[in-house]
Structure formats: structure tokens, C-alpha cells
Design an enzyme around this catalytic site. Structure first.
Site, PDB file in Angstrom:
ATOM      1  N   HIS A   1       5.230   6.004  11.487  1.00 20.29           N
ATOM      2  CA  HIS A   1       4.732   5.912  10.111  1.00 20.29           C
ATOM      3  C   HIS A   1       3.828   7.131   9.888  1.00 20.29           C
ATOM      4  O   HIS A   1       2.605   7.018   9.839  1.00 20.29           O
ATOM      5  CB  HIS A   1       3.953   4.602   9.967  1.00 20.29           C
ATOM      6  CG  HIS A   1       3.701   4.160   8.555  1.00 20.29           C
ATOM      7  ND1 HIS A   1       3.832   5.001   7.470  1.00 20.29           N
ATOM      8  CD2 HIS A   1       3.324   2.952   8.056  1.00 20.29           C
ATOM      9  CE1 HIS A   1       3.530   4.316   6.371  1.00 20.29           C
ATOM     10  NE2 HIS A   1       3.223   3.078   6.697  1.00 20.29           N
TER      11      HIS A   1
ATOM     12  N   ARG B   1       0.793  -1.217   0.000  1.00 21.71           N
ATOM     13  CA  ARG B   1       0.000   0.000   0.000  1.00 21.71           C
ATOM     14  C   ARG B   1       0.833   1.279   0.000  1.00 21.71           C
ATOM     15  O   ARG B   1       0.590   2.189  -0.779  1.00 21.71           O
ATOM     16  CB  ARG B   1      -0.898   0.047   1.245  1.00 21.71           C
ATOM     17  CG  ARG B   1      -2.164  -0.723   1.139  1.00 21.71           C
ATOM     18  CD  ARG B   1      -2.552  -1.245   2.506  1.00 21.71           C
ATOM     19  NE  ARG B   1      -1.620  -2.288   2.890  1.00 21.71           N
ATOM     20  CZ  ARG B   1      -1.757  -3.557   2.524  1.00 21.71           C
ATOM     21  NH1 ARG B   1      -2.796  -3.935   1.837  1.00 21.71           N
ATOM     22  NH2 ARG B   1      -0.860  -4.468   2.848  1.00 21.71           N
ATOM     23  N   THR B   2       1.793   1.340   0.913  1.00 25.17           N
ATOM     24  CA  THR B   2       2.493   2.616   1.077  1.00 25.17           C
ATOM     25  C   THR B   2       3.272   2.973  -0.184  1.00 25.17           C
ATOM     26  O   THR B   2       3.184   4.078  -0.701  1.00 25.17           O
ATOM     27  CB  THR B   2       3.422   2.553   2.310  1.00 25.17           C
ATOM     28  OG1 THR B   2       2.648   2.159   3.431  1.00 25.17           O
ATOM     29  CG2 THR B   2       4.067   3.902   2.584  1.00 25.17           C
TER      30      THR B   2
ATOM     31  N   ARG C   1      11.421   3.923   3.339  1.00 25.97           N
ATOM     32  CA  ARG C   1      11.019   2.979   4.390  1.00 25.97           C
ATOM     33  C   ARG C   1      12.256   2.197   4.795  1.00 25.97           C
ATOM     34  O   ARG C   1      12.970   1.656   3.950  1.00 25.97           O
ATOM     35  CB  ARG C   1       9.935   2.022   3.912  1.00 25.97           C
ATOM     36  CG  ARG C   1       9.703   0.880   4.920  1.00 25.97           C
ATOM     37  CD  ARG C   1       8.482   0.073   4.636  1.00 25.97           C
ATOM     38  NE  ARG C   1       7.272   0.821   4.930  1.00 25.97           N
ATOM     39  CZ  ARG C   1       6.045   0.295   4.874  1.00 25.97           C
ATOM     40  NH1 ARG C   1       5.880  -0.962   4.541  1.00 25.97           N
ATOM     41  NH2 ARG C   1       4.990   1.031   5.154  1.00 25.97           N
TER      42      ARG C   1
ATOM     43  N   LYS D   1      26.398  -4.165  -0.385  1.00 25.45           N
ATOM     44  CA  LYS D   1      27.855  -4.003  -0.472  1.00 25.45           C
ATOM     45  C   LYS D   1      28.403  -3.224   0.718  1.00 25.45           C
ATOM     46  O   LYS D   1      29.592  -2.919   0.774  1.00 25.45           O
ATOM     47  CB  LYS D   1      28.215  -3.278  -1.766  1.00 25.45           C
ATOM     48  CG  LYS D   1      27.735  -3.980  -3.018  1.00 25.45           C
ATOM     49  CD  LYS D   1      28.118  -3.159  -4.254  1.00 25.45           C
ATOM     50  CE  LYS D   1      27.518  -3.769  -5.504  1.00 25.45           C
ATOM     51  NZ  LYS D   1      27.722  -2.909  -6.675  1.00 25.45           N
TER      52      LYS D   1
HETATM   53  C1  NCD Z   1       1.817  -1.112   8.182  1.00 27.76           C
HETATM   54  C2  NCD Z   1       3.313  -0.891   8.266  1.00 27.76           C
HETATM   55  O1  NCD Z   1       4.063  -1.193   7.336  1.00 27.76           O
HETATM   56  O2  NCD Z   1       3.693  -0.353   9.296  1.00 27.76           O
HETATM   57  N1  NCD Z   1       1.305  -1.195   6.912  1.00 27.76           N
HETATM   58  C3  NCD Z   1       1.140  -0.067   6.139  1.00 27.76           C
HETATM   59  O3  NCD Z   1       2.047   0.682   5.884  1.00 27.76           O
HETATM   60  N2  NCD Z   1      -0.096   0.179   5.673  1.00 27.76           N
HETATM   61  C4  NCD Z   1       1.284  -2.096   9.146  1.00 27.76           C
HETATM   62  C5  NCD Z   1       1.886  -3.474   9.242  1.00 27.76           C
HETATM   63  O4  NCD Z   1       2.834  -3.837   8.591  1.00 27.76           O
HETATM   64  O5  NCD Z   1       1.327  -4.240  10.052  1.00 27.76           O
END
Ligand code: NCD
Length: 308
Positions: free
Chosen positions: A131, A52-53, A103, A82
Site C-alpha cells: 500500500h 480513507r484511501t 485497489r 462478467k
Molecule cells: C488499510 C488497508 O486498506 O490496507 N486501510 C487504509 O487504507 N487506510 C488497513 C486495513 O484495512 O486494516
């Protein structure tokens, strides 16, 4: 430079202006040929899995007429293998792209990246830390679905220790009035003290309850989360934590007609699929709100024009 590293530093005004802009973006999204970010490049640098993100950030950029370069699985496929440091990678990618969506698996990685970056860094999650863009889309979801962001009882369920979306959501919602958090977490994954302190210092109430049915009966928002298996030190603790709080039809029966169920997804059994049919199940709608909210965030970090 407009980085988005933590939701902790967002003011109520910041949050409301993202919501406002995202409402406008819902209309912009329907136009197929927007050129608001034409010629701009967004780099998506993902050291942890994501559906999703990453895809909603990429969709947001493409909907605004911009372009995307992307490394998923950067832990294995980038120069990190590396031995390159995150700081060096950021310096390099900042020479290619106008904004970096990052991320990473380590708490504090987004702040480290921002400290050396020449372009805005938008955190897409830093380990068990935060997040922030998810919290903004979660707050947007509440605003859209319930028509308000004040006067809320919010049930926070599941992994409140490692669940980074919950941490950032507490930071955003605590800016509003008359907020009551009702926490239901397994004993191995309680809400960290600093978050309880933050929320209470801002006037929110934090309460604890082990009976999910009782929580369900009181809330406006039931925010369920996945037990974050990948963050546990011991498999035994994970096994002891999973499956304790499951939202099924019996929980649904206890909920107010006006309430909603949210989940950042992915789910791993903590909401049964039978619940999906109920209109109070807002989690798939929630995923879709990710696009206009991230359009708003990209515009905000790449333009100075407040009028857009
Ligand atoms: C979450 C995350 O990656 O923190 N998902 C997201 O970004 N929608 C939640 C999760 O991984 O449980």
C-alpha cells in the site's frame, strides 16, 4: 510513465521529495480554487472496500481542480462480474481517464495493471501485498509529528503478515538512518522473511518482542494495525490472533511523552477509544495528511513541472 506500484523501489530522495511537495500542498489545499490539474480526470477503481484511501484520493484530485470518475465495489459492480480481466478493464479505463487509482484484492495486481496501462497507475493496495501511498502518508506523518525521519524506534504491532501498510512502511523507513523496528505480532501473522531481509540489508534493525507494554516504553512511533480478518484461510487462526495486542490507557502510560501512536485505520478494537483523548494519538491527524500527500502524488504522476 510515473506509476506507483511498490514502495520498494522508492529512493530516499523520492520519499523526501514527496514529503516536500506534500508540505507545499498543505498550503495549496487551503486555497479553494486551485487549477493545477484542471481538465484532468482521475479514475478510482476499487475492487476492495475503502473509506480513507478512495475519498482522500478523490478529495486530492478535486482540490487540484481535476475531476473524478469512480467505481467502488468494482468486484461486484464492474464488468469483472462478467468475467472481464483486470488487464482489459485497465485498457478501457485508460481511454477515459488520465490516471488510474487501483485497489485490488490480489497481490501483484497493480503491477499487472501498470504493465498494460497507457496512463499512470497508482496502487491503492494489492491484497496482502503493499500500500505504497499509505506508506508515503505514514512517513509524512512521522516527519510532521516528530520532525524527523531518521533515528527512530518504530513498534510494528498486530498483523504484520497480511497488513500491507506495514510492508510498504518498512520499505520507506528502511531508506533512512538508524531505524529500529520492534515487532509484536501474533504467532499466526509474523512479519514475512523477505521484509526482514530487506530492512536489515539496508541497515535497519529488526527485533521481536511479545510484550506490548515493553514495546510501548521504547518506541518513538507505535504503529498499530488491524488483524486482517478477510485474508485468513481459517477462522480459528483469526480468532486466535485477534485481541492479543490492544493499546489502552495502561499501554499509554508506558509511552514516552514525545512518542506517537499511528494506525492506518479502520480499527477493530485494537486501540480503545479512551486513548483518542491523548495528544500522542496521531491516527486521525494521520488520515488528514492523506490529502496533501495524495495531491503531491497526483501532481507528480500528471505533470513534469518540478517547480509546482
Ligand atoms: C488499510 C488497508 O486498506 O490496507 N486501510 C487504509 O487504507 N487506510 C488497513 C486495513 O484495512 O486494516
Amino acid at each position: 510513465m510515473k506509476h506507483l506500484i511498490s514502495a520498494k523501489s522508492l529512493t530516499k530522495q523520492d520519499i523526501l521529495s514527496v514529503i516536500d511537495r506534500a508540505l507545499h500542498m498543505q498550503n495549496v489545499q487551503k486555497e479553494r480554487n486551485t487549477r493545477l490539474l484542471e481538465g484532468r480526470i482521475m479514475a478510482a477503481l476499487f475492487f476492495e472496500p475503502s473509506t480513507r484511501t478512495r475519498l482522500s484520493f478523490e478529495t486530492a484530485m478535486l482540490r487540484l481542480g481535476g475531476n473524478v470518475i469512480s467505481t467502488e465495489n468494482a468486484k461486484e459492480f464492474s464488468s469483472a462480474v462478467k468475467g472481464e480481466t483486470l488487464e482489459d478493464t485497465i485498457r478501457v479505463v485508460g481511454g477515459y481517464a488520465d490516471v488510474i487509482v487501483l485497489r485490488h484484492n490480489e497481490i501483484g495486481a497493480a503491477a499487472r495493471a501498470a504493465s498494460v496501462s497507457e496512463v499512470p497507475v497508482l496502487s491503492a493496495g494489492d491484497g496482502a501485498g503493499e500500500h505504497p501511498s499509505q506508506a508515503l502518508l505514514d512517513t509524512f506523518t512521522i516527519a510532521k509529528e516528530l520532525g524527523r525521519t531518521d533515528d527512530l524506534t518504530v513498534g510494528l504491532v498486530g498483523d504484520l503478515m497480511y497488513g500491507r501498510t506495514v510492508h510498504s512502511l518498512i520499505y520507506t523507513l528502511s531508506q533512512f538512518s538508524n531505524i529500529r523496528f520492534l515487532c509484536a505480532a501474533p504467532s499466526h501473522t509474523p512479519l514475512p522473511d523477505d521484509l526482514i531481509k530487506f530492512a536489515t540489508a539496508r541497515g535497519a534493525t529488526v527485533e521481536f518482542e511479545t510484550n506490548l507494554a515493553k514495546v510501548a516504553g521504547e518506541v518513538d512511533v507505535l504503529y498499530q494495525t488491524r488483524i486482517q480478518k478477510e485474508r485468513f484461510q481459517s477462522l480459528e487462526e483469526y480468532e486466535a490472533s485477534k485481541g492479543l495486542y490492544v493499546i489502552d490507557e495502561s499501554i499509554l502510560e508506558k509511552m514516552k511523552p514525545s512518542s506517537i501512536i499511528m494506525h492506518p485505520l479502520p480499527r477493530a478494537g485494537e486501540i480503545t477509544t479512551a486513548v483518542d483523548r491523548d495528544t500522542r494519538a496521531a491516527y486521525f491527524r494521520q488520515t488528514h495528511y492523506g490529502v496533501p500527500v495524495r495531491m503531491a502524488l497526483l501532481l507528480d504522476s500528471l505533470t513534469t513541472d518540478e517547480g509546482v
